[in-house]
Design a protein around this motif. Structure first.
Motif, PDB file in Angstrom:
ATOM      1  N   TYR A   7     -50.203 -13.756 -28.218  1.00 28.29           N
ATOM      2  CA  TYR A   7     -50.646 -12.408 -28.572  1.00 28.29           C
ATOM      3  C   TYR A   7     -52.163 -12.412 -28.566  1.00 28.29           C
ATOM      4  O   TYR A   7     -52.792 -13.277 -29.171  1.00 28.29           O
ATOM      5  N   SER A   8     -52.742 -11.444 -27.860  1.00 30.17           N
ATOM      6  CA  SER A   8     -54.198 -11.429 -27.717  1.00 30.17           C
ATOM      7  C   SER A   8     -54.744 -10.077 -28.143  1.00 30.17           C
ATOM      8  O   SER A   8     -54.548  -9.064 -27.461  1.00 30.17           O
ATOM      9  N   THR A   9     -55.416 -10.050 -29.281  1.00 34.17           N
ATOM     10  CA  THR A   9     -55.923  -8.786 -29.823  1.00 34.17           C
ATOM     11  C   THR A   9     -56.987  -8.102 -28.970  1.00 34.17           C
ATOM     12  O   THR A   9     -57.119  -6.877 -29.060  1.00 34.17           O
ATOM     13  N   PRO A  37     -55.259 -16.916 -29.436  1.00 32.49           N
ATOM     14  CA  PRO A  37     -56.432 -17.558 -28.838  1.00 32.49           C
ATOM     15  C   PRO A  37     -57.635 -17.502 -29.774  1.00 32.49           C
ATOM     16  O   PRO A  37     -57.575 -16.892 -30.852  1.00 32.49           O
ATOM     17  N   GLU A  38     -58.730 -18.131 -29.354  1.00 36.04           N
ATOM     18  CA  GLU A  38     -59.957 -18.081 -30.145  1.00 36.04           C
ATOM     19  C   GLU A  38     -61.183 -17.938 -29.254  1.00 36.04           C
ATOM     20  O   GLU A  38     -61.289 -18.595 -28.210  1.00 36.04           O
ATOM     21  N   HIS A  39     -62.077 -17.072 -29.664  1.00 36.39           N
ATOM     22  CA  HIS A  39     -63.478 -17.079 -29.227  1.00 36.39           C
ATOM     23  C   HIS A  39     -64.304 -16.827 -30.471  1.00 36.39           C
ATOM     24  O   HIS A  39     -64.016 -15.920 -31.253  1.00 36.39           O
ATOM     25  N   VAL A  40     -65.315 -17.649 -30.683  1.00 33.57           N
ATOM     26  CA  VAL A  40     -66.092 -17.595 -31.916  1.00 33.57           C
ATOM     27  C   VAL A  40     -67.030 -16.401 -31.939  1.00 33.57           C
ATOM     28  O   VAL A  40     -67.198 -15.729 -32.955  1.00 33.57           O
ATOM     29  N   VAL A  60     -59.703 -11.985 -33.047  1.00 33.65           N
ATOM     30  CA  VAL A  60     -59.579 -12.289 -34.472  1.00 33.65           C
ATOM     31  C   VAL A  60     -59.685 -13.797 -34.683  1.00 33.65           C
ATOM     32  O   VAL A  60     -59.481 -14.589 -33.766  1.00 33.65           O
ATOM     33  N   ASP A  61     -60.011 -14.192 -35.899  1.00 30.31           N
ATOM     34  CA  ASP A  61     -59.942 -15.607 -36.242  1.00 30.31           C
ATOM     35  C   ASP A  61     -58.475 -16.017 -36.181  1.00 30.31           C
ATOM     36  O   ASP A  61     -57.636 -15.442 -36.893  1.00 30.31           O
ATOM     37  N   PRO A  62     -58.112 -16.996 -35.347  1.00 29.82           N
ATOM     38  CA  PRO A  62     -56.683 -17.285 -35.175  1.00 29.82           C
ATOM     39  C   PRO A  62     -56.006 -17.838 -36.421  1.00 29.82           C
ATOM     40  O   PRO A  62     -54.832 -17.538 -36.672  1.00 29.82           O
ATOM     41  N   ALA A  65     -55.426 -15.013 -38.902  1.00 30.39           N
ATOM     42  CA  ALA A  65     -54.373 -14.140 -38.388  1.00 30.39           C
ATOM     43  C   ALA A  65     -53.004 -14.814 -38.476  1.00 30.39           C
ATOM     44  O   ALA A  65     -52.000 -14.157 -38.771  1.00 30.39           O
ATOM     45  N   LEU A  66     -52.952 -16.117 -38.236  1.00 28.78           N
ATOM     46  CA  LEU A  66     -51.677 -16.821 -38.342  1.00 28.78           C
ATOM     47  C   LEU A  66     -51.182 -16.868 -39.784  1.00 28.78           C
ATOM     48  O   LEU A  66     -49.974 -16.821 -40.037  1.00 28.78           O
ATOM     49  N   ALA A  67     -52.095 -16.971 -40.730  1.00 29.30           N
ATOM     50  CA  ALA A  67     -51.689 -16.910 -42.134  1.00 29.30           C
ATOM     51  C   ALA A  67     -51.062 -15.554 -42.437  1.00 29.30           C
ATOM     52  O   ALA A  67     -50.065 -15.452 -43.173  1.00 29.30           O
TER      53      ALA A  67
END
Length: 281
Positions: A7-9, A37-40, A60-62, A65-67
């Protein structure tokens, strides 16, 4: 074969109802887990391969978001695809991952780490882009060391991280987390073989190149006294994947497939996930 979703916001927007609705529907369809995914940070001129990466895309911070996803689901495994490991300090990261894993009762099973390909991200967080591979190698070792330690603490003396007598609690729910390695390069394959519990290559590569990289990962595992056949192998696939493609993946040794719905609305995404589940789950 296991099946997961990503899932990619950036392409659907940061909508808590959409994210949780997507995750819950994936869970009800029988998918194993979800990847984020992640991009800082974004900046002008950033490119992923030949594609421009707009600076205002909402990644989003992955882990946060997973939490959130964990709190709204019951069994869906939690994954990153990929967490940019060199840009996280492993001491604080060990705590964050273990916390999510404890609170989700052991569902952080799909942690996948990579190096990142944007020099501007490395600069933004004060990391030397050229040495990020060595930094990631050490970070994997530090994570596992901290999770295996007791109240007496553990010590590490490396090029990038140096400490004595640190104790990190809580530990993960089952004591240790699997760490999968992402990346479509030969160094990534070697990193997966030496340090990873699984290999998740990306990119668009020819079949013989992919086969060579998997063999390199397994050969490297054997060279370091690890079981090469225990190395998991994850690949992405289109949401309209055919049985022929699935059969080819099985032949190649793939044991987990990750798909992503392409619809712009939650209803469209749910329909795509349901159709996939009807074919394969």
């Amino acid at each position: 074969m296991k099946f997961c979703v990503s899932y990619s916001t950036p392409y659907v927007g940061v909508d808590p109802d959409a994210l949780l609705g997507y995750a819950r529907h994936a869970e009800s369809c029988g998918f194993e887990g979800i990847y984020l995914p992640e991009h800082v940070v974004g900046y002008q001129g950033a490119k992923v391969g030949e594609f421009d990466l707009a600076p205002d895309l909402e990644y989003v911070d992955p882990l946060d978001a997973l939490a959130f996803v964990a709190a709204g689901t019951d069994r869906l495994l939690l994954g990153t695809g990929v967490l940019l490991l060199p840009y996280h300090h492993p001491v604080t990261l060990a705590k964050r991952l273990a916390t999510i894993d404890q609170l989700s009762r052991g569902r952080v099973q799909l942690l996948t780490v990579g190096l990142g390909s944007l020099p501007g991200e490395a600069t933004a967080v004060g990391v030397d882009f050229a040495s990020r591979g060595r930094r990631a190698d050490e970070a994997i070792q530090v994570l596992r060391l901290l999770w295996s330690g007791d109240a007496a603490g553990v010590s590490f003396h490396g090029e990038f991280f140096d400490f004595d007598g640190l104790a990190s609690f809580p530990r993960p729910y089952r004591g240790m987390l699997p760490i999968h390695v992402g990346g479509s390069s030969s160094p990534a394959a070697r990193r997966a073989g030496r340090y990873g519990d699984g290999y998740f290559p990306g990119g668009a590569l020819l079949p013989h190149v992919r086969a060579a990289q998997l063999e390199l990962a397994r050969t490297t595992a054997a060279e370091h006294g690890r079981d090469p056949q225990a190395l998991g192998y994850t690949r992405t696939a289109p949401i309209d994947m055919t049985q022929q493609r699935l059969d080819a993946y099985v032949e190649q040794g793939v044991d987990r497939v990750v798909v992503s719905a392409s619809g712009r609305t939650l209803d469209e995404q749910r329909a795509e996930l349901s159709a996939f589940a009807d074919r394969f789950l």
